[in-house]
Design a protein around this motif. Structure first.
Motif, PDB file in Angstrom:
ATOM      1  N   UNK A  79     -18.124 -21.517   6.398  1.00 10.93           N
ATOM      2  CA  UNK A  79     -17.055 -20.635   5.932  1.00 10.93           C
ATOM      3  C   UNK A  79     -15.691 -21.282   6.147  1.00 10.93           C
ATOM      4  N   UNK A  80     -14.691 -20.740   5.500  1.00 10.08           N
ATOM      5  CA  UNK A  80     -13.313 -21.191   5.654  1.00 10.08           C
ATOM      6  C   UNK A  80     -12.745 -20.604   6.940  1.00 10.08           C
ATOM      7  N   UNK A  81     -13.304 -21.061   8.056  1.00 15.60           N
ATOM      8  CA  UNK A  81     -12.885 -20.602   9.383  1.00 15.60           C
ATOM      9  C   UNK A  81     -12.384 -21.799  10.178  1.00 15.60           C
ATOM     10  N   UNK A  82     -11.502 -21.514  11.133  1.00 24.21           N
ATOM     11  CA  UNK A  82     -11.031 -22.553  12.034  1.00 24.21           C
ATOM     12  C   UNK A  82     -11.058 -22.031  13.471  1.00 24.21           C
ATOM     13  N   UNK A  83     -11.565 -22.867  14.373  1.00 24.15           N
ATOM     14  CA  UNK A  83     -11.576 -22.486  15.786  1.00 24.15           C
ATOM     15  C   UNK A  83     -10.194 -22.697  16.400  1.00 24.15           C
ATOM     16  N   UNK A  84      -9.853 -21.807  17.320  1.00 22.26           N
ATOM     17  CA  UNK A  84      -8.588 -21.979  18.010  1.00 22.26           C
ATOM     18  C   UNK A  84      -8.154 -20.711  18.711  1.00 22.26           C
ATOM     19  N   UNK A  85      -6.901 -20.720  19.136  1.00 23.20           N
ATOM     20  CA  UNK A  85      -6.308 -19.560  19.792  1.00 23.20           C
ATOM     21  C   UNK A  85      -4.802 -19.651  19.622  1.00 23.20           C
ATOM     22  N   UNK A  86      -4.080 -18.678  20.124  1.00 21.56           N
ATOM     23  CA  UNK A  86      -2.637 -18.664  19.988  1.00 21.56           C
ATOM     24  C   UNK A  86      -1.943 -18.779  21.334  1.00 21.56           C
ATOM     25  N   UNK A  87      -0.805 -19.450  21.327  1.00 19.45           N
ATOM     26  CA  UNK A  87       0.036 -19.550  22.512  1.00 19.45           C
ATOM     27  C   UNK A  87       1.406 -19.000  22.129  1.00 19.45           C
ATOM     28  N   UNK A  88       1.886 -18.032  22.892  1.00 18.17           N
ATOM     29  CA  UNK A  88       3.133 -17.340  22.543  1.00 18.17           C
ATOM     30  C   UNK A  88       4.065 -17.326  23.747  1.00 18.17           C
ATOM     31  N   UNK A  89       5.339 -17.653  23.493  1.00 18.64           N
ATOM     32  CA  UNK A  89       6.366 -17.563  24.521  1.00 18.64           C
ATOM     33  C   UNK A  89       7.458 -16.619  24.043  1.00 18.64           C
ATOM     34  N   UNK A  90       7.836 -15.697  24.902  1.00 17.24           N
ATOM     35  CA  UNK A  90       8.869 -14.708  24.580  1.00 17.24           C
ATOM     36  C   UNK A  90      10.013 -14.866  25.568  1.00 17.24           C
ATOM     37  N   UNK A  91      11.215 -15.044  25.033  1.00 18.89           N
ATOM     38  CA  UNK A  91      12.420 -15.113  25.856  1.00 18.89           C
ATOM     39  C   UNK A  91      13.450 -14.185  25.226  1.00 18.89           C
ATOM     40  N   UNK A  92      13.485 -12.955  25.729  1.00 22.06           N
ATOM     41  CA  UNK A  92      14.360 -11.953  25.121  1.00 22.06           C
ATOM     42  C   UNK A  92      13.891 -11.635  23.716  1.00 22.06           C
ATOM     43  N   UNK A  93      14.774 -11.848  22.725  1.00 17.30           N
ATOM     44  CA  UNK A  93      14.422 -11.595  21.333  1.00 17.30           C
ATOM     45  C   UNK A  93      13.823 -12.821  20.649  1.00 17.30           C
ATOM     46  N   UNK A  94      13.818 -13.949  21.352  1.00 16.88           N
ATOM     47  CA  UNK A  94      13.257 -15.166  20.757  1.00 16.88           C
ATOM     48  C   UNK A  94      11.771 -15.262  21.071  1.00 16.88           C
ATOM     49  N   UNK A  95      10.988 -15.454  20.031  1.00 17.53           N
ATOM     50  CA  UNK A  95       9.540 -15.582  20.183  1.00 17.53           C
ATOM     51  C   UNK A  95       9.089 -16.878  19.528  1.00 17.53           C
ATOM     52  N   UNK A  96       8.379 -17.687  20.285  1.00 23.02           N
ATOM     53  CA  UNK A  96       7.795 -18.915  19.764  1.00 23.02           C
ATOM     54  C   UNK A  96       6.286 -18.758  19.736  1.00 23.02           C
ATOM     55  N   UNK A  97       5.722 -18.718  18.540  1.00 26.75           N
ATOM     56  CA  UNK A  97       4.277 -18.542  18.370  1.00 26.75           C
ATOM     57  C   UNK A  97       3.681 -19.846  17.862  1.00 26.75           C
ATOM     58  N   UNK A  98       2.624 -20.308  18.521  1.00 24.18           N
ATOM     59  CA  UNK A  98       2.021 -21.598  18.177  1.00 24.18           C
ATOM     60  C   UNK A  98       0.509 -21.467  18.067  1.00 24.18           C
ATOM     61  N   UNK A  99      -0.060 -21.795  16.906  1.00 22.12           N
ATOM     62  CA  UNK A  99      -1.527 -21.835  16.814  1.00 22.12           C
ATOM     63  C   UNK A  99      -2.059 -23.109  17.451  1.00 22.12           C
TER      64      UNK A  99
END
Length: 255
Positions: A218-238
């Motif tokens: 299937x069109x699937x990919x293994x992985x997870x997410x890493x998220x950093x929140x600093x006030x209103x700034x959010x950095x989301x990284x697959x």
């Protein structure tokens, strides 16, 4: 004050990729984020699914056996190396036992015996039951992806971005088993007034155990997410798991 999250989805125990899930748990133990969020489909629960109704599969296996397996192989190992906040959302697979009981044994449904927080003993393992739409930062939410009438696409990240446009909020989701991120900005006069982000965090399932694929891929990919929140700034990284390894902050982790 900043806050970090590790976001996983679609382990679908007992059909998880055992090595991949164990590697992510080890990573969590080393990284020690502020919060771990499983955004749904913790357990597969094939027996009470609509696909098995009126077939022998409906009576094979056991909901409680799968729960015991999930506690032993996911929840207990995670808790053994991580003492921080853990939150679980309910996915469409997770609700199968509860829906089955409500439909075929409604007199027993009010016992809540098949609710995920009861089955997996959230209280003992100090797991928070998160709402279906978890607002974790200003303008950002996490959800599994089966609710809210989110149109599905085959392009990784595009389903979550579509959900972000629909909800007018950046979205982190699972459900598609795909790993990707996309952004959409609006504004005028050369200035951006809003940027929405959609991220899909992939899966930790063993595709070979997905019998409905009938030996295909299937069109699937293994992985997870890493998220950093600093006030209103959010950095989301697959974080992609590829070739039995993944890389975070320049460090390679083997699966």
């Amino acid at each position: 004050m900043s806050k970090s999250y590790v976001v996983i989805s679609d382990t679908q125990c007992p059909y998880e990729d055992k090595k991949a899930m164990a590697a992510v748990i080890r990573f969590i133990g080393e990284y020690q984020p502020d919060e771990v969020v499983h955004i749904g489909d913790v357990v597969d629960f094939p027996q009470p699914s609509r696909w098995n109704k009126d077939t022998k599969g409906e009576f094979e296996g056991s909901v409680f056996k799968d729960v015991e397996y999930t506690v032993k192989n996911l929840i207990a190992p995670l808790r053994a190396i991580y003492g921080g906040d853990i939150g679980f959302l309910e996915g469409n697979h997770d609700l199968r036992p509860r829906e089955y009981l409500a439909k075929y044994a409604p007199a027993l449904a009010e016992s809540h015996a098949f609710d995920m927080d009861v089955l997996l003993n959230y209280e003992e393992y100090e797991i928070r039951k998160l709402p279906d739409f978890y607002n974790f930062a200003p303008g950002w939410l996490m959800t599994h992806g089966h609710l809210g009438k989110i149109p599905l696409t085959q392009n990784a990240g595009a389903t979550a971005l579509g959900a972000a446009k629909k909800f007018s909020s950046s979205v982190i989701m699972g459900h598609t088993h795909r790993l990707g991120i996309g952004h959409f900005s609006t504004g005028y006069g050369g200035a951006v007034s809003q940027t929405l982000t959609g991220m899909e965090v992939g899966n930790l399932m063993d595709m070979k155990q997905a019998g409905y694929l009938k030996g295909g891929a299937a069109n699937w990919q293994q992985g997870f997410g890493l998220v950093h929140v600093d006030g209103k700034h959010v950095q989301a990284t697959p974080i992609r798991i590829s070739g039995r390894r993944f890389v975070v902050d320049g460090v390679t982790y083997n699966v």
